[in-house]
Motif scaffolding. Structure first.
Motif, PDB file in Angstrom:
ATOM      1  N   ILE A  61       0.738  -1.218   0.242  1.00  0.00           N
ATOM      2  CA  ILE A  61      -0.061  -0.073  -0.116  1.00  0.00           C
ATOM      3  C   ILE A  61       0.914   1.289   0.129  1.00  0.00           C
ATOM      4  O   ILE A  61       0.554   2.115  -0.875  1.00  0.00           O
ATOM      5  N   ASP A  62       1.885   1.240   0.803  1.00  0.00           N
ATOM      6  CA  ASP A  62       2.713   2.366   0.894  1.00  0.00           C
ATOM      7  C   ASP A  62       3.514   2.627  -0.330  1.00  0.00           C
ATOM      8  O   ASP A  62       3.734   3.600  -0.747  1.00  0.00           O
ATOM      9  N   PHE A  63       4.062   1.647  -0.730  1.00  0.00           N
ATOM     10  CA  PHE A  63       4.631   1.525  -2.212  1.00  0.00           C
ATOM     11  C   PHE A  63       3.907   2.261  -3.271  1.00  0.00           C
ATOM     12  O   PHE A  63       4.480   3.081  -4.025  1.00  0.00           O
ATOM     13  N   SER A  64       2.779   1.912  -3.237  1.00  0.00           N
ATOM     14  CA  SER A  64       1.959   2.316  -4.367  1.00  0.00           C
ATOM     15  C   SER A  64       1.573   3.933  -4.141  1.00  0.00           C
ATOM     16  O   SER A  64       1.730   4.571  -4.877  1.00  0.00           O
ATOM     17  N   ARG A  65       1.593   4.111  -2.881  1.00  0.00           N
ATOM     18  CA  ARG A  65       1.335   5.506  -2.429  1.00  0.00           C
ATOM     19  C   ARG A  65       2.893   6.450  -2.710  1.00  0.00           C
ATOM     20  O   ARG A  65       2.451   7.503  -3.383  1.00  0.00           O
ATOM     21  N   TRP A  87       4.916   5.589  -5.041  1.00  0.00           N
ATOM     22  CA  TRP A  87       4.718   5.933  -6.615  1.00  0.00           C
ATOM     23  C   TRP A  87       3.718   7.025  -7.264  1.00  0.00           C
ATOM     24  O   TRP A  87       4.140   7.541  -8.035  1.00  0.00           O
ATOM     25  N   LEU A  88       2.792   7.191  -6.625  1.00  0.00           N
ATOM     26  CA  LEU A  88       1.785   8.220  -7.029  1.00  0.00           C
ATOM     27  C   LEU A  88       2.543   9.551  -6.854  1.00  0.00           C
ATOM     28  O   LEU A  88       2.596  10.424  -7.608  1.00  0.00           O
ATOM     29  N   PHE A  90      -7.167  -7.134   0.482  1.00  0.00           N
ATOM     30  CA  PHE A  90      -6.782  -5.440   0.170  1.00  0.00           C
ATOM     31  C   PHE A  90      -5.329  -5.587  -0.747  1.00  0.00           C
ATOM     32  O   PHE A  90      -5.390  -4.632  -1.377  1.00  0.00           O
ATOM     33  N   PRO A 135      -3.448  -2.033  -4.004  1.00  0.00           N
ATOM     34  CA  PRO A 135      -2.317  -1.254  -4.476  1.00  0.00           C
ATOM     35  C   PRO A 135      -1.551  -1.825  -5.740  1.00  0.00           C
ATOM     36  O   PRO A 135      -1.079  -1.040  -6.618  1.00  0.00           O
ATOM     37  N   LEU A 186      -0.816   0.417  -9.172  1.00  0.00           N
ATOM     38  CA  LEU A 186       0.363   0.419  -9.996  1.00  0.00           C
ATOM     39  C   LEU A 186       0.338   0.174 -11.586  1.00  0.00           C
ATOM     40  O   LEU A 186       0.703   0.684 -12.340  1.00  0.00           O
ATOM     41  N   LEU A 228      -1.146   2.863 -13.280  1.00  0.00           N
ATOM     42  CA  LEU A 228      -0.272   4.011 -13.337  1.00  0.00           C
ATOM     43  C   LEU A 228       0.778   3.587 -14.475  1.00  0.00           C
ATOM     44  O   LEU A 228       1.071   4.648 -15.424  1.00  0.00           O
ATOM     45  N   LEU A 280      -1.826  12.173  -0.810  1.00  0.00           N
ATOM     46  CA  LEU A 280      -0.513  11.564  -0.621  1.00  0.00           C
ATOM     47  C   LEU A 280      -0.015  11.590   0.576  1.00  0.00           C
ATOM     48  O   LEU A 280       0.911  11.088   0.996  1.00  0.00           O
ATOM     49  N   ARG A 299       1.991   1.730  10.107  1.00  0.00           N
ATOM     50  CA  ARG A 299       1.200   0.828   9.290  1.00  0.00           C
ATOM     51  C   ARG A 299       0.568  -0.599  10.269  1.00  0.00           C
ATOM     52  O   ARG A 299       1.703  -1.052  10.520  1.00  0.00           O
TER      53      ARG A 299
END
Lengths: 162, 355
Positions: A86-90, A92-93, B7, B11, B15, B18, B137, B280
């Protein structure tokens, strides 16, 4: 004589049973335009976090990642990226929003598709488990990381024993 | 039993979306064009005033064009609801404004040097440099006071119209530099323009991300400006120090800034800092990230150029929920104390989206 043969066979079977299973590792493989190279684990992390975007010759690195639902993906997020998927995707955004990189890493689930990606992307970089490398493909060599080859002692991305 | 949807697939879908092209694509062909939009809305309940307030936050569209491996351009706009004249002498006026956040052409042939020309982020506040505008973000609900844009009551100059050079220096220190020159602030805090009363400004920044401490970054920046304000020309010197440690589930960020404005024999000093801790969660709660933000701003008293900016003494604690690749929900409880004001306590919900 038959008794001796049986004893040898029993010993061989016992030895096989006692031998540890082959170690699996996360190996990083570059596209066809890249010769086998050495890289540090910190530089590898910088590449996958979007801080380093080009190969030493200036060509843009085209990244591929595996989902965390795969064994390779789990090791990657835990040991290389050092963060959750999840954090990796964020992250890269944000990298794309700042204009730091050209495209986000491509998400590829299957090992066969990773190999195809590497065949078709000369400047690509992706990862596989060592057990997913095709032994017939001697041309595809994993990167040396921190001066270690996969399969040697001290290689940093050993898969956890299931 | 039907398999439960997990979940972590989401993500991956972000990606995948993207990534411009699929597995079959080989090398990139140019030009490429990407458009994305971030937005947010906020609902707050004041425990002091017992009132509920709905704020349509910001809509932040941006577009990027890549002309080649080396050349690209970015344009970013910002629609935001602005409250002006809300101080005691003037009733509040609300309006929706459209601002050009960034518009620049970029050239880069290696990671060692990237050049940008146009309207860029000044780079003086690391939060602004890293998170940019979208609430989607960032982990917490709030932007720290020292990273607020001038039109939102921020004190620091966040934009520069000119040229910006940045890059990485190879090595284990993870050294990153930045240097810029151009037009800084204008007659008012919100003016950043090449026309009219532009001011010459220069900025330099340096940061380290040592390989020996994975996830740790420390850096600093300094900005020099001459502000052609109505009351005279200020000489501005800003310094900021920032550090972050992001590894595994942990996110720690902190930044301190000092802004000095000299006008003839008077010196006005404004300082601010913030600290963010978030974590997290694991397993089935992985989509949740609890956070704590402490925010402080001490504005130089009696400085006309910073008139209307309030001090800040605030902390907030809450949780961010990454509900889907396009939707984030955050709830928090905030305690806020400004200069000569009663303590305000609020419970808030923020909805942030990305498309």
């Amino acid at each position: 004589m038959p008794r001796r043969i049986i004893a040898v066979l029993l010993l061989a079977g016992a030895a096989r049973a006692a031998a540890p299973p082959p170690k699996d590792e996360l190996v990083f493989v570059a596209g066809t335009a890249r010769p086998p190279a050495a890289i540090s684990s910190s530089d590898l992390r910088r590449i996958y976090l979007g801080r380093t975007t080009r190969w030493p010759d200036g060509r843009r690195i085209v990244l591929a990642v595996r989902p965390a639902a795969t064994a390779a993906g789990r090791i990657f997020y835990d040991r290389v990226a050092g963060m959750s998927e999840i954090d990796f995707s964020r992250l890269w955004l944000g990298v794309l929003f700042r204009g730091d990189a050209e495209t986000a890493p491509r998400v590829i689930r299957d090992a066969a598709d990773v190999r195809r990606f590497l065949d078709r992307t000369p400047d690509g970089l992706a990862f596989l488990l060592s057990s997913e490398l095709d032994p017939r493909d001697s041309a595809r060599r994993p990167l040396h990381i921190d001066g270690r080859d996969p399969g040697t002692a001290g290689y940093p991305y050993l898969a956890p024993v299931p | 039993m039907s398999p439960r949807r997990r979940f972590p697939k989401l993500p991956a879908a972000v990606l995948a979306a993207l990534a411009v092209s699929g597995i079959a694509a080989a090398q990139q062909s140019y030009p490429t064009f990407r458009v994305a939009v971030f937005g947010d809305a906020n609902l707050g309940y004041s425990t002091r005033a017992h009132s509920t307030e709905l704020e349509l936050g910001e809509l932040d569209p941006y577009a990027q064009v890549r002309f080649s491996e080396d050349w690209s351009a970015i344009a970013e706009a910002l629609f935001q609801r602005i409250e002006r004249g809300s101080s005691a002498d003037q009733p509040g006026k609300h309006s929706v404004e459209l601002d050009l956040e960034r518009l620049f052409v970029s050239w880069s042939r290696s990671d060692a040097l990237k050049l940008q020309v146009g309207e860029v982020n000044s780079g003086i506040v690391e939060w602004n440099e890293r998170e940019q505008a979208p609430r989607f973000l960032q982990t917490p609900v709030d932007v720290p006071s020292m990273a607020l844009r001038p039109e939102q009551g921020g004190a620091w100059p966040l934009h520069l119209v000119g040229a910006w050079a940045s890059g990485n220096v190879p090595g284990t220190a993870g050294l990153r530099y930045g240097a810029g020159i151009g037009a800084g602030r204008g007659r008012s805090r919100e003016d950043v323009t090449l026309t009219g009363a532009a001011s010459p400004a220069a900025l330099a920044s340096l940061s380290f991300s040592p390989a020996a401490v994975t996830g740790w970054t420390i850096g600093g920046a300094a900005l020099f400006d001459r502000i052609p304000a109505p009351e005279g020309t200020y000489r501005e010197i800003d310094e900021t120090l920032s550090t972050s440690f992001v590894r595994g589930p942990l996110e720690l960020r902190g930044e301190w800034g000092r802004m000095e404005h000299r006008l003839s024999s008077e010196t006005h000093v404004t300082t601010g800092w913030y600290a963010l801790l978030s974590w997290r969660l694991a397993g089935s709660l992985e989509s949740l990230r609890p956070f704590l933000l402490v925010d402080r701003l001490d504005v130089a008293g009696g400085e006309p150029y910073l008139a209307g900016i309030a001090d800040q003494r605030a902390w907030s604690a809450g949780v961010r929920w990454d509900a889907s690749p396009h939707l984030v929900l955050k709830v928090d409880y905030q305690s806020q104390r400004a200069r000569a004001a009663e303590e305000e306590r609020r419970a808030r919900l923020q909805v942030a989206v990305a498309f």
